[in-house]
Design an enzyme around this catalytic site. Sequence first.
Site, PDB file in Angstrom:
ATOM      1  N   GLU A  34      18.156 105.082 -10.501  1.00  0.00           N
ATOM      2  CA  GLU A  34      16.743 105.309 -10.811  1.00  0.00           C
ATOM      3  C   GLU A  34      15.972 105.720  -9.565  1.00  0.00           C
ATOM      4  OE1 GLU A  34      15.023 102.291 -13.965  1.00  0.00           O
ATOM      5  OE2 GLU A  34      16.810 101.475 -12.963  1.00  0.00           O
ATOM      6  N   SER A  81       8.215  89.282  28.170  1.00  0.00           N
ATOM      7  CA  SER A  81       9.417  88.625  27.645  1.00  0.00           C
ATOM      8  C   SER A  81       9.112  87.128  27.567  1.00  0.00           C
ATOM      9  CB  SER A  81      10.627  88.954  28.507  1.00  0.00           C
ATOM     10  OG  SER A  81      10.623  88.172  29.651  1.00  0.00           O
ATOM     11  N   LEU A  82      10.120  86.312  27.407  1.00  0.00           N
ATOM     12  CA  LEU A  82       9.865  84.880  27.196  1.00  0.00           C
ATOM     13  C   LEU A  82      10.552  84.053  28.268  1.00  0.00           C
ATOM     14  CD1 LEU A  82      10.580  84.703  23.362  1.00  0.00           C
ATOM     15  CD2 LEU A  82       8.376  84.265  24.437  1.00  0.00           C
ATOM     16  N   LYS A 114      15.176  83.228  17.252  1.00  0.00           N
ATOM     17  CA  LYS A 114      15.139  84.260  18.297  1.00  0.00           C
ATOM     18  C   LYS A 114      16.228  85.283  17.986  1.00  0.00           C
ATOM     19  CE  LYS A 114      14.780  85.061  23.209  1.00  0.00           C
ATOM     20  NZ  LYS A 114      15.589  86.276  23.232  1.00  0.00           N
ATOM     21  N   ARG A 135      10.907  98.550  24.601  1.00  0.00           N
ATOM     22  CA  ARG A 135      10.231  97.707  25.579  1.00  0.00           C
ATOM     23  C   ARG A 135      10.189  98.370  26.959  1.00  0.00           C
ATOM     24  NH1 ARG A 135      11.753  93.603  29.016  1.00  0.00           N
ATOM     25  NH2 ARG A 135       9.989  92.253  29.495  1.00  0.00           N
ATOM     26  N   GLU A 172      11.700  92.945  16.280  1.00  0.00           N
ATOM     27  CA  GLU A 172      13.051  93.094  16.809  1.00  0.00           C
ATOM     28  C   GLU A 172      13.858  94.012  15.899  1.00  0.00           C
ATOM     29  OE1 GLU A 172      13.342  91.482  19.592  1.00  0.00           O
ATOM     30  OE2 GLU A 172      15.455  91.099  20.014  1.00  0.00           O
ATOM     31  N   LYS A 289       6.103  78.978  19.557  1.00  0.00           N
ATOM     32  CA  LYS A 289       4.831  79.585  19.955  1.00  0.00           C
ATOM     33  C   LYS A 289       3.696  78.630  19.612  1.00  0.00           C
ATOM     34  CE  LYS A 289       6.680  84.139  19.006  1.00  0.00           C
ATOM     35  NZ  LYS A 289       6.718  85.309  18.125  1.00  0.00           N
ATOM     36  N   LYS A 313      16.995  78.420  24.246  1.00  0.00           N
ATOM     37  CA  LYS A 313      18.207  79.214  24.015  1.00  0.00           C
ATOM     38  C   LYS A 313      19.415  78.343  23.668  1.00  0.00           C
ATOM     39  CE  LYS A 313      18.694  83.221  25.486  1.00  0.00           C
ATOM     40  NZ  LYS A 313      18.257  84.114  26.536  1.00  0.00           N
TER      41      LYS A 313
HETATM   42  S1  IVH Z   1       7.898  86.840  20.986  1.00  0.00           S
HETATM   43  C1  IVH Z   1       4.986  87.544  24.162  1.00  0.00           C
HETATM   44  N1  IVH Z   1       9.444  86.156  18.982  1.00  0.00           N
HETATM   45  O1  IVH Z   1      13.144  87.938  22.738  1.00  0.00           O
HETATM   46  C2  IVH Z   1       6.031  87.162  23.198  1.00  0.00           C
HETATM   47  N2  IVH Z   1      10.373  87.450  20.725  1.00  0.00           N
HETATM   48  O2  IVH Z   1      13.341  87.058  25.502  1.00  0.00           O
HETATM   49  C3  IVH Z   1       7.279  87.893  23.394  1.00  0.00           C
HETATM   50  N3  IVH Z   1      12.729  88.015  20.411  1.00  0.00           N
HETATM   51  O3  IVH Z   1      11.532  90.676  24.169  1.00  0.00           O
HETATM   52  C4  IVH Z   1       8.188  87.969  22.287  1.00  0.00           C
HETATM   53  N4  IVH Z   1      12.971  87.024  18.481  1.00  0.00           N
HETATM   54  O4  IVH Z   1      12.873  91.038  22.004  1.00  0.00           O
HETATM   55  C5  IVH Z   1       9.355  86.802  20.147  1.00  0.00           C
HETATM   56  N5  IVH Z   1      10.700  85.496  17.143  1.00  0.00           N
HETATM   57  C6  IVH Z   1      10.601  86.147  18.305  1.00  0.00           C
HETATM   58  C7  IVH Z   1      11.700  86.833  18.877  1.00  0.00           C
HETATM   59  C8  IVH Z   1      11.549  87.461  20.095  1.00  0.00           C
HETATM   60  C9  IVH Z   1      13.559  87.751  19.417  1.00  0.00           C
HETATM   61  C10 IVH Z   1      13.093  88.772  21.621  1.00  0.00           C
HETATM   62  C11 IVH Z   1      12.118  89.874  21.979  1.00  0.00           C
HETATM   63  C12 IVH Z   1      11.659  89.532  23.379  1.00  0.00           C
HETATM   64  C13 IVH Z   1      12.760  88.668  23.867  1.00  0.00           C
HETATM   65  C14 IVH Z   1      12.285  87.756  24.968  1.00  0.00           C
END
Ligand code: IVH
Length: 659
Positions: A34, A81-82, A114, A135, A172, A289, A313
């Site tokens: 369809e 990044s984180l 993540k 990025r 992502e 967060k 992690k």
């Molecule tokens: S928040 C300012 N949320 O992890 C906040 N990142 O190590 C930055 N990532 O570059 C990102 N899952 O590619 C966020 N639920 C998630 C994520 C996430 C994967 C990746 C993302 C970031 C990297 C940082």
Amino acid sequence: MDDKKKQATVLRKELENHNHQYYVLDNPVVSDYEFDSLYQKLLQLELDNPSLVDKYSPTQRVGAEPLAAFSSVDHLSPMLSLGNVFNSEQFADFYKRAKQTINASNIDFFGEPKLDGLAISLVYEDGNLVRAVTRGNGKKGEDVTHNARTIKSIPLTLTALSPPSLLEVRGEIYIEKAQFQALNQRQKAGDKKTFVNSRNAAAGALRQLDPKVAASRPLTICCYGISRIENHASPATQKDSLQLLKSFGFRVSEDTVLLKDEKECVLYFEELAAKRQSLAYDIDGVVFKVNRISDQKLMGAVAKAPRWAVAFKFAAEEARTLVRAIDLQVGRTGVLTPVARLQPVFVGGATVTNATLHNFEEVARKDIRVGDTVIVRRAGDVIPEVVKVLFELRPPDALRYEMPNELPDIALEQLIKKVIHFVSKKALDIDGLGDKLIAQLVKQKYVVGFSDLFHLKKERLLLLERLGSKSADKILSAITSSKRTTFRRLIYGIGIPGVGEETAARLTDAFDSIEKMQSGTIEQFEKIPDIGTVVSQSILDWFSKAENIEELTQLLSAGLVIEKSYDDERIINFVCVITGSFDSMTRSAIAQNLNEIGIRTSNTVSKSVDFLVCGDSPGSKLEKANELGIKVIYQGELIRLLDEKTISKKAIRAFFEGK
Ligand code: IVH
């Protein structure tokens, strides 16, 4: 609006809606057939009326021409990044800091998986996708709009009556596990190179100049944040942000949760860690967060990462590093183990600089060379090990490992002594393996650990000085029969400092098995009569050494059978000679029966023989036994004992003892 235009608009909406159902919600409402017929209808309409063609039409996802080159684009706001944490203590620090900055007794956190893919920024103007950027260095990235447009879970237009004039979404890009496997299978079937992991495959796809290639890879997206929104109500929390994204038609994770306190955060982490394997996509941790956007603003950011979020992690269990050297490690029992000296690498939650190579065969089998790039693995508390060599990265001058011709002298002497002790009468009791032979075996590196004794081959033995074929056979059969041993003999034989015959007996009486002993506590050891703190500590130390556990493992895999110690060990030292013929059994069957209960058999009558087992027509052996005053057991008595199926080995031993 004329009819045709209206028709096209309706078809586009319908098709985008089906895409959304299929790719974002995983919930298709029409069949592929369809969908295809609607798609064809739109395609035809657009072909017939070129003026109707619209960039945001589902038919236009794959642009016609490949790009000549990527262009670099400034991000609207930096892509951060984180920061990482790896355990609950580090997470507790993060949580405490957040509470202090926000000055609240409790903070709501939003937990998200993540995803292990690539970050992307999507920019929508008046509801239309105008740009997708990788990025890059965080400030500038590559414009991959042409490829992003091919990803069906990325809406080309937002579903909103009055979309924001500007929206920047972060998410992502990744490939789901099942899709990745299927992709690799297709690669294989087409004789093409397979991808090492889904992240690489996704990265490669996104960096294609030709959107057709990207379109052929099963890329998908999951969005996790809004970094800019103009002329639209701003969400107050992270939770609201995802809700809003979802309503715009984006895919967001279904595994997110609002967390009320630190305990809930840690529980969520553990839950996801446990669920990790069963998820459809790869994750490498959990992101926490601060939920309220106003609180996020209060916390701000440091150089490259926000202070209001953290990645907790999972300890990566495998990592890639360089072999700088291969050394020999001498254990306290004298066991020599090759070890790889590595360029330090963070894996399994710790920095690893050495990895065991187990033994020389392993080095040869895996072909590990100095200069190689290797994958090392460290799961939990397990000793780090080299999983494999990345041969494609081997430098031309990588050195093959050569076993040193001369082992360090002290190590040699130490090892010789250990082996002599191990085969001695009260230990494994391997007859015929004299000190000189052992020294030769060790020096020639035929024996570098106890277990190597059990892998000796006749050809090798014959290469030793002054060893003939018959003696070699004898030694090999003595080695074979020593495989069946007692717990007590083994514990005495392995040479734990301070553990002599008596202590070995007490120890093995107190523990049921070697496994239990291995996990024994200092308190448990100290409770055993006559074992004090010093020896207890020594036992504990011995079992905490990786090379010792390795040696035990090797012994067991060489076929060592450990029986719980006999009630009376002395019987084990009995030697019998069997002579004459027996009515119902062959001599070797009798020997086997005796061996089974720990009584050894010999061919010659000498002073060290305890019994002569005598059948019909015994001949000179009986005479000699009588001469030496050796006890004799006649066939009637013995056969009765052995025939008696119900009779226990213990009873047979008692009989010999009583005689
Ligand atoms: S928040 C300012 N949320 O992890 C906040 N990142 O190590 C930055 N990532 O570059 C990102 N899952 O590619 C966020 N639920 C998630 C994520 C996430 C994967 C990746 C993302 C970031 C990297 C940082």
